[in-house]
Write a protein that holds these residues in place. Structure first.
Motif, mmCIF file in Angstrom:
data_model
loop_
_atom_site.group_PDB
_atom_site.id
_atom_site.type_symbol
_atom_site.label_atom_id
_atom_site.label_comp_id
_atom_site.label_asym_id
_atom_site.label_seq_id
_atom_site.Cartn_x
_atom_site.Cartn_y
_atom_site.Cartn_z
ATOM 1 N N GLN A 1 120.329 -36.979 4.454
ATOM 2 C CA GLN A 1 121.525 -36.751 3.647
ATOM 3 C C GLN A 1 122.788 -37.231 4.362
ATOM 4 O O GLN A 1 123.835 -36.580 4.318
ATOM 5 C CB GLN A 1 121.639 -35.280 3.231
ATOM 6 C CG GLN A 1 120.470 -34.812 2.416
ATOM 7 C CD GLN A 1 120.476 -33.314 2.129
ATOM 8 O OE1 GLN A 1 121.173 -32.532 2.775
ATOM 9 N NE2 GLN A 1 119.696 -32.925 1.153
ATOM 10 N N VAL A 2 122.675 -38.380 5.044
ATOM 11 C CA VAL A 2 123.849 -38.968 5.683
ATOM 12 C C VAL A 2 124.587 -39.823 4.657
ATOM 13 O O VAL A 2 123.989 -40.309 3.695
ATOM 14 C CB VAL A 2 123.472 -39.810 6.923
ATOM 15 C CG1 VAL A 2 122.852 -38.938 7.996
ATOM 16 C CG2 VAL A 2 122.564 -40.965 6.564
ATOM 17 N N ALA B 1 119.575 -34.779 17.948
ATOM 18 C CA ALA B 1 119.205 -33.357 17.944
ATOM 19 C C ALA B 1 119.688 -32.671 16.668
ATOM 20 O O ALA B 1 120.801 -32.916 16.197
ATOM 21 C CB ALA B 1 119.787 -32.664 19.170
ATOM 22 N N ASP B 2 118.821 -31.854 16.111
ATOM 23 C CA ASP B 2 119.125 -31.022 14.935
ATOM 24 C C ASP B 2 119.386 -31.802 13.645
ATOM 25 O O ASP B 2 119.954 -31.266 12.708
ATOM 26 C CB ASP B 2 120.300 -30.072 15.223
ATOM 27 C CG ASP B 2 120.028 -29.169 16.404
ATOM 28 O OD1 ASP B 2 118.883 -28.697 16.540
ATOM 29 O OD2 ASP B 2 120.954 -28.949 17.211
ATOM 30 N N ALA B 3 118.984 -33.064 13.599
ATOM 31 C CA ALA B 3 119.176 -33.853 12.374
ATOM 32 C C ALA B 3 118.240 -33.402 11.256
ATOM 33 O O ALA B 3 118.564 -33.537 10.083
ATOM 34 C CB ALA B 3 118.964 -35.328 12.657
ATOM 35 N N LEU B 4 117.078 -32.859 11.638
ATOM 36 C CA LEU B 4 116.072 -32.486 10.635
ATOM 37 C C LEU B 4 115.743 -30.996 10.720
ATOM 38 O O LEU B 4 115.135 -30.550 11.688
ATOM 39 C CB LEU B 4 114.781 -33.295 10.861
ATOM 40 C CG LEU B 4 114.894 -34.817 10.827
ATOM 41 C CD1 LEU B 4 113.569 -35.457 11.203
ATOM 42 C CD2 LEU B 4 115.366 -35.297 9.469
ATOM 43 N N ASP B 5 116.135 -30.257 9.696
ATOM 44 C CA ASP B 5 115.679 -28.870 9.612
ATOM 45 C C ASP B 5 114.225 -28.879 9.125
ATOM 46 O O ASP B 5 113.641 -29.946 8.912
ATOM 47 C CB ASP B 5 116.589 -28.030 8.702
ATOM 48 C CG ASP B 5 116.630 -28.522 7.255
ATOM 49 O OD1 ASP B 5 115.700 -29.228 6.795
ATOM 50 O OD2 ASP B 5 117.602 -28.184 6.555
ATOM 51 N N ARG B 6 113.623 -27.726 8.952
ATOM 52 C CA ARG B 6 112.193 -27.665 8.606
ATOM 53 C C ARG B 6 111.878 -28.379 7.293
ATOM 54 O O ARG B 6 110.894 -29.117 7.211
ATOM 55 C CB ARG B 6 111.719 -26.206 8.569
ATOM 56 C CG ARG B 6 110.241 -26.064 8.300
ATOM 57 C CD ARG B 6 109.417 -26.675 9.430
ATOM 58 N NE ARG B 6 107.999 -26.530 9.154
ATOM 59 C CZ ARG B 6 107.088 -27.409 9.540
ATOM 60 N NH1 ARG B 6 107.413 -28.478 10.234
ATOM 61 N NH2 ARG B 6 105.816 -27.211 9.252
ATOM 62 N N ASP B 7 112.706 -28.183 6.271
ATOM 63 C CA ASP B 7 112.452 -28.852 4.988
ATOM 64 C C ASP B 7 112.519 -30.366 5.132
ATOM 65 O O ASP B 7 111.713 -31.100 4.550
ATOM 66 C CB ASP B 7 113.453 -28.384 3.925
ATOM 67 C CG ASP B 7 113.186 -26.962 3.460
ATOM 68 O OD1 ASP B 7 112.048 -26.468 3.624
ATOM 69 O OD2 ASP B 7 114.132 -26.331 2.931
ATOM 70 N N LYS B 8 113.462 -30.851 5.936
ATOM 71 C CA LYS B 8 113.587 -32.296 6.152
ATOM 72 C C LYS B 8 112.421 -32.825 6.980
ATOM 73 O O LYS B 8 111.940 -33.935 6.743
ATOM 74 C CB LYS B 8 114.923 -32.624 6.817
ATOM 75 C CG LYS B 8 116.111 -32.401 5.887
ATOM 76 C CD LYS B 8 117.422 -32.660 6.596
ATOM 77 C CE LYS B 8 118.608 -32.405 5.673
ATOM 78 N NZ LYS B 8 119.889 -32.627 6.366
#
Length: 147
Positions: free
Chosen positions: A32-33, A73-80
C-alpha cells in the motif's frame, strides 16, 4: 523499496521480465505504498535462471522455485505477509504454466533492519524513507518533476 529474487531452473518461465514486473507491481499494491516514481523505480524483481543440475531436493527433483522478498523493517504486517506469500505463489505457478508448482514454491520474507536499507549510496532509516516519499508526493502535487 523491496527487492525480490526468484530462483528457478532455467526455462521455468516463458516471460521472466513479465513475471518480474508482475511481482514488483503486486508487492507495491500489497504494501500500500504510493504509486510514485520513488517506489516504482526502486521496487524490483530479479529472476535468476539456475541450471536444472543446480537445483534439487533430497530425491533429486529440480522443479522448485524459491522467492526471497527483502523489505524494510515492519513493511509487512501479518495480513500483508499472508497476501505476499499467496499472491506470489499464484503468480509463479501462472507464469510457469504449471498449477502444481504452487506446491513447490517457497516464499521467504526478510526484513532489513532500520538503517540497513541502502538507496542511491545511502543507508536510509524508515523515517527517512517516509520523509523522502512525502517530499516527492508534495513535489508531484505541486505539478513539478520530482527527478
Amino acid at each position: 523499496m523491496p527487492m525480490i529474487d526468484v530462483y528457478a531452473a532455467a526455462s521455468t518461465f516463458a516471460d521472466p521480465k513479465k513475471l518480474a514486473q508482475d511481482l514488483a507491481r503486486t508487492l507495491m499494491v500489497i504494501e500500500q505504498v504510493p504509486d510514485i516514481p520513488m517506489f516504482r523505480k526502486n521496487t524490483a524483481a530479479f529472476v535468476h535462471d539456475q541450471p536444472a543440475t543446480h537445483v534439487s531436493n533430497v530425491d533429486g527433483d529440480s522443479t522448485y522455485v524459491r522467492v526471497q522478498v527483502l523489505t524494510n523493517a515492519d513493511a509487512l504486517d501479518r495480513d500483508k505477509q499472508l497476501a505476499v506469500v499467496r499472491q506470489f505463489t499464484d503468480l509463479i505457478a501462472e507464469a510457469a504454466g504449471d498449477a502444481t508448482l504452487a506446491e513447490r514454491t517457497w516464499v521467504l520474507l526478510t526484513e532489513a533492519p532500520d538503517g540497513g536499507w541502502g538507496l542511491a549510496g545511502y543507508a536510509n532509516t524508515n523515517t527517512e524513507l517516509v520523509a523522502a516519499a512525502r517530499a516527492e508526493i508534495a513535489v508531484l502535487s505541486a505539478g513539478a518533476d520530482p527527478s
